[in-house]
Design a protein around this motif. Structure first.
Motif, mmCIF file in Angstrom:
data_model
loop_
_atom_site.group_PDB
_atom_site.id
_atom_site.type_symbol
_atom_site.label_atom_id
_atom_site.label_comp_id
_atom_site.label_asym_id
_atom_site.label_seq_id
_atom_site.Cartn_x
_atom_site.Cartn_y
_atom_site.Cartn_z
ATOM 1 N N GLU A 25 -48.364 31.740 79.010
ATOM 2 C CA GLU A 25 -48.179 33.094 79.540
ATOM 3 C C GLU A 25 -49.407 33.559 80.306
ATOM 4 O O GLU A 25 -49.290 34.115 81.402
ATOM 5 N N VAL A 26 -50.572 33.327 79.725
ATOM 6 C CA VAL A 26 -51.805 33.737 80.407
ATOM 7 C C VAL A 26 -51.981 32.932 81.679
ATOM 8 O O VAL A 26 -52.351 33.475 82.732
ATOM 9 N N ARG A 27 -51.700 31.646 81.590
ATOM 10 C CA ARG A 27 -51.851 30.782 82.767
ATOM 11 C C ARG A 27 -50.954 31.268 83.902
ATOM 12 O O ARG A 27 -51.399 31.405 85.047
ATOM 13 N N TYR A 37 -63.988 32.340 93.811
ATOM 14 C CA TYR A 37 -63.167 33.532 94.032
ATOM 15 C C TYR A 37 -62.722 34.150 92.716
ATOM 16 O O TYR A 37 -62.689 35.369 92.566
ATOM 17 N N ASP A 62 -57.146 27.821 83.228
ATOM 18 C CA ASP A 62 -55.811 28.343 83.513
ATOM 19 C C ASP A 62 -55.508 28.545 84.984
ATOM 20 O O ASP A 62 -54.356 28.741 85.347
ATOM 21 N N ARG A 75 -64.532 37.943 99.405
ATOM 22 C CA ARG A 75 -64.463 36.723 100.223
ATOM 23 C C ARG A 75 -65.795 36.356 100.867
ATOM 24 O O ARG A 75 -66.148 35.179 100.934
ATOM 25 N N ASP A 120 -53.104 34.831 95.914
ATOM 26 C CA ASP A 120 -53.457 35.105 97.312
ATOM 27 C C ASP A 120 -54.897 34.728 97.646
ATOM 28 O O ASP A 120 -55.414 35.101 98.700
ATOM 29 N N ARG A 121 -55.542 33.988 96.755
ATOM 30 C CA ARG A 121 -56.984 33.763 96.933
ATOM 31 C C ARG A 121 -57.300 32.940 98.183
ATOM 32 O O ARG A 121 -58.392 33.017 98.720
ATOM 33 N N LEU A 148 -50.409 41.526 78.452
ATOM 34 C CA LEU A 148 -49.133 41.114 79.015
ATOM 35 C C LEU A 148 -47.994 41.681 78.187
ATOM 36 O O LEU A 148 -48.120 41.815 76.972
ATOM 37 N N LEU A 170 -54.831 43.051 84.608
ATOM 38 C CA LEU A 170 -55.190 41.698 84.183
ATOM 39 C C LEU A 170 -56.511 41.271 84.808
ATOM 40 O O LEU A 170 -57.391 40.721 84.129
ATOM 41 N N ASP A 224 -49.886 31.445 73.953
ATOM 42 C CA ASP A 224 -50.727 32.250 74.826
ATOM 43 C C ASP A 224 -51.028 31.512 76.111
ATOM 44 O O ASP A 224 -51.074 32.106 77.191
ATOM 45 N N LYS A 225 -51.255 30.227 75.982
ATOM 46 C CA LYS A 225 -51.720 29.441 77.121
ATOM 47 C C LYS A 225 -50.773 29.576 78.303
ATOM 48 O O LYS A 225 -51.207 29.922 79.405
ATOM 49 N N ARG A 240 -51.091 43.330 87.488
ATOM 50 C CA ARG A 240 -52.040 42.417 88.125
ATOM 51 C C ARG A 240 -53.446 43.016 88.101
ATOM 52 O O ARG A 240 -54.420 42.350 87.739
ATOM 53 N N ARG A 245 -58.231 33.971 76.263
ATOM 54 C CA ARG A 245 -56.773 34.075 76.409
ATOM 55 C C ARG A 245 -56.210 35.180 75.517
ATOM 56 O O ARG A 245 -55.303 35.907 75.919
ATOM 57 N N ALA A 274 -49.609 34.226 84.342
ATOM 58 C CA ALA A 274 -50.009 35.547 84.824
ATOM 59 C C ALA A 274 -51.256 35.470 85.698
ATOM 60 O O ALA A 274 -51.342 36.114 86.753
ATOM 61 N N LEU A 275 -52.213 34.655 85.290
ATOM 62 C CA LEU A 275 -53.452 34.528 86.066
ATOM 63 C C LEU A 275 -53.190 33.855 87.407
ATOM 64 O O LEU A 275 -53.721 34.280 88.437
ATOM 65 N N GLN A 276 -52.401 32.806 87.387
ATOM 66 C CA GLN A 276 -52.124 32.108 88.645
ATOM 67 C C GLN A 276 -51.362 33.011 89.609
ATOM 68 O O GLN A 276 -51.594 32.980 90.818
ATOM 69 N N ALA A 320 -51.656 36.342 89.602
ATOM 70 C CA ALA A 320 -52.591 37.387 90.023
ATOM 71 C C ALA A 320 -53.553 36.886 91.099
ATOM 72 O O ALA A 320 -53.993 37.650 91.955
ATOM 73 N N LEU A 321 -53.867 35.598 91.065
ATOM 74 C CA LEU A 321 -54.832 35.037 92.016
ATOM 75 C C LEU A 321 -54.158 34.187 93.094
ATOM 76 O O LEU A 321 -54.819 33.429 93.794
#
Lengths: 202, 138
Positions: free
Chosen positions: B13-15, A56, A159, A62, B24-25, A194, A140, B10-11, A137, A187, B17-19, B21-22
């Motif tokens: 913040e990016v982590r 995904y 991540d 999906r 609802d996967r 951000l 990104l 970075d790790k 979002r 990253r 933000a990505l988690q 953003a995703l």
């Protein structure tokens, strides 16, 4: 006695990299090689969720994700004799998933990108703060899409799936040092989108 | 000491933000349906590494009389041989009348066990399922 391993209610292996999980997967693989469909069912339940998550992150459509997950398990059966005894199953399997997702991503015909993705912007007006969060979002995720495919996969594995560089190196079939460098580049590209910490505090 | 390529600041913040953003996967995923779909694919005998001969042998193990199993093996052989030349559906279709005649001589109860209520088309699909996919056009 068959090795056991903790699993979630839906059968997903909580952490496939623990010794217990690896042992359980090896046991199940041995049963699958002898045609045991029940063992295969358990292997499927243990790894579907993470396979879905990985695919995904790359595809974000999906129907395509489900196709890739199914195809990955099918390929696993076809190539099951290539897994050496005792070799951990999950890096090998997730490599199939990553490659299948990247392959599908490449072969997609250029349809309207917004129609293909599940996360295209809604036309509904939203309160300002929600709109801001939604825009961030979207930016990104678009930035994630713009990363080179394998770099994108590495960022997702690190991540979102929270795998370490050694595991990612096994999945991506590249040296751990290369993984860490690609992760750093990916990253950095995403971080630039951000808001700075002092902006978030306002 | 943190490897600079792990990018401590970075790790996180990016982590995060990505988690986010995703996050609802997994929304709306019917895991049982997906599992069933994957397992259905595996239940094809060829998917678990069996050859059509193994399939016929498994029919015998289900109590189908030996004569019926032998006749069924003959049907499968007639269907497979031209398929090995990759003339697929056309060759198989040409053999259909022969296969039908052979199957007509199989005892009734054996035919019922073999087909489980399905028709010869299903038997053909079973054999064709073992064929590798055709090359995609370049």
């Amino acid at each position: 006695m068959a090795p056991s391993d903790r699993a979630d209610d839906d059968g997903a292996a909580r952490d496939p990299s623990t010794d217990d999980a690896i042992a359980r997967d090896s046991y199940l693989l041995g049963r699958v090689r002898r045609g045991d469909l029940d063992a295969y069912g358990e292997l499927v339940r243990r790894h579907t969720r993470r396979a879905y998550s990985i695919a995904y992150g790359i595809l974000r459509h999906r129907e395509d994700v489900e196709d890739v997950v199914q195809e990955s398990f099918t390929r696993t059966l076809e190539r099951i004799d290539r897994i050496a005894e005792g070799m951990p199953f999950h890096p090998w399997f997730y490599r199939i998933v990553v490659n299948a997702a990247i392959s599908l991503q490449r072969s997609r015909t250029r349809r309207a990108a917004s129609a293909m993705r599940d996360d295209f912007q809604s036309a509904e007006p939203q309160p300002d703060r929600l709109a801001e969060v939604g825009q961030l979002r979207d930016r990104l995720l678009r930035a994630l899409d713009s990363l080179p495919e394998r770099q994108r996969a590495i960022v997702l594995l690190a991540d979102v799936e929270e795998l370490n560089s050694t595991e990612i190196a096994q999945i991506m079939d590249m040296p751990a040092g290369t993984v860490r460098y690609q992760l750093h580049l990916g990253r950095r590209a995403l971080r630039s989108l951000l808001p700075a910490p002092d902006e978030e505090a306002r | 000491m943190t490897n600079r390529f792990e990018g401590g600041g970075d790790k996180q913040e990016v982590r995060s933000a990505l988690q986010d953003a995703l996050s609802d996967r997994f929304d709306g995923v019917d895991w049982e349906r997906l599992h069933a779909r994957i397992l259905a694919d595996a239940a094809r005998p060829a998917a678990l590494g069996a050859q059509p001969w193994d399939v016929v042998a498994s029919w015998a193990s289900r109590g189908i009389p030996a004569a019926g199993a032998l006749l069924a093996a003959a049907v499968v052989a007639l269907l497979i041989l031209p398929l090995n030349a990759r003339s697929d559906a056309a060759a198989a279709a040409a053999l259909l009348p022969v296969a039908e005649e052979l199957m007509a001589s199989v005892p009734e109860e054996t035919r019922l066990l073999l087909h489980a209520g399905s028709d010869l088309e299903s038997l053909l699909n079973l054999v064709l399922a073992d064929e590798p996919p055709e090359d995609e056009p370049s």
